[in-house]
Design a protein around this motif. Structure first.
Motif, short mmCIF file in Angstrom:
data_model
loop_
_atom_site.label_atom_id
_atom_site.label_comp_id
_atom_site.label_asym_id
_atom_site.label_seq_id
_atom_site.Cartn_x
_atom_site.Cartn_y
_atom_site.Cartn_z
N ASP A 2 10.59 -6.74 -2.25
CA ASP A 2 9.58 -5.88 -1.41
C ASP A 2 8.59 -6.56 -0.74
OD1 ASP A 2 11.38 -3.54 -2.16
OD2 ASP A 2 9.95 -3.09 -3.78
N ASP A 9 2.00 -9.14 -4.81
CA ASP A 9 1.30 -8.40 -5.41
C ASP A 9 1.45 -7.85 -6.81
OD1 ASP A 9 -0.48 -8.35 -3.09
OD2 ASP A 9 0.17 -6.60 -2.36
N PRO A 10 0.55 -7.41 -7.84
CA PRO A 10 0.88 -7.04 -9.14
C PRO A 10 1.72 -5.82 -8.78
CG PRO A 10 -1.35 -7.43 -8.91
CD PRO A 10 -0.88 -7.56 -7.84
N ASP A 11 3.00 -5.67 -9.94
CA ASP A 11 3.73 -4.60 -9.95
C ASP A 11 4.63 -4.30 -8.69
OD1 ASP A 11 2.85 -3.98 -12.32
OD2 ASP A 11 1.37 -2.38 -11.57
N GLU A 12 4.66 -5.43 -7.71
CA GLU A 12 5.56 -5.39 -6.56
C GLU A 12 6.88 -6.43 -6.78
OE1 GLU A 12 4.72 -5.99 -1.73
OE2 GLU A 12 3.72 -7.65 -3.09
N ARG A 13 7.75 -5.95 -6.57
CA ARG A 13 9.08 -6.55 -6.50
C ARG A 13 9.01 -7.68 -5.44
NH1 ARG A 13 10.21 -1.40 -7.78
NH2 ARG A 13 11.43 -1.14 -9.70
#
Length: 158
Positions: free
Chosen positions: A59, A52-56
């Motif tokens: 994670d 997902d956007p901004d997800e590492r």
């Protein structure tokens, strides 16, 4: 489908998208690999999904395996990052995707529940040895990445 991806699909329809994704190559103590049968295509592969956007990415693999199989995992290391023509998929709904997959070597976390398919994305699972893998109907990319994952496990098994 994530809200981010659903919004993109509203704009571009089924046209080709290149998407970052992750796969969790989860090994048990005997060196067997956890595979999931993906309900939309009926093929076996290591479980995973989109970042997902901004997800590492690390994670994302933890989240995806919890969502799809109800398991908690420990990420032990990055096996590699893969892409190419065998990572391109056209889904039954006509959507076309080219994945770039970060493959992580993982283990079930102590006390994790047994895998339970979500019956949405995943409809079955099994633990397989390296010798059993060629007998399964897998995604096009699995035969290229799985041997690298088994080699990673042999090198890093504790």
């Amino acid at each position: 489908m994530s809200p981010f991806l659903a919004n993109l699909r509203k704009k571009i329809g089924g046209d080709l998208l290149m998407l970052p994704s992750v796969s969790g190559f989860v090994f048990d103590d005997e060196g067997r690999l956890l595979l999931a049968r993906h309900g939309d295509v009926g093929l076996w592969a290591a479980p995973g999904g989109g970042v997902d956007p901004d997800e590492r990415p690390e994670d994302a693999v933890v989240r995806e395996l919890h969502e799809e199989l109800g398991v908690d995992i420990e990420v032990r290391g990055l096996i590699g990052v893969y892409g190419g023509p065998e990572f391109r998929t056209r889904y039954p709904n006509g959507h076309e995707v080219a994945y770039v997959i970060a493959a992580y070597g993982c283990a079930l976390a102590p006390g994790s529940a047994a895998p339970t398919p979500d019956e949405v994305e995943i409809n079955d699972f099994r633990w397989v040895s390296e010798q059993e893998l060629p007998g399964l109907s897998t995604t096009a990319w699995t035969p290229g990445v799985a041997p690298l994952a088994f080699a990673w496990w042999r090198e890093h098994a504790r």
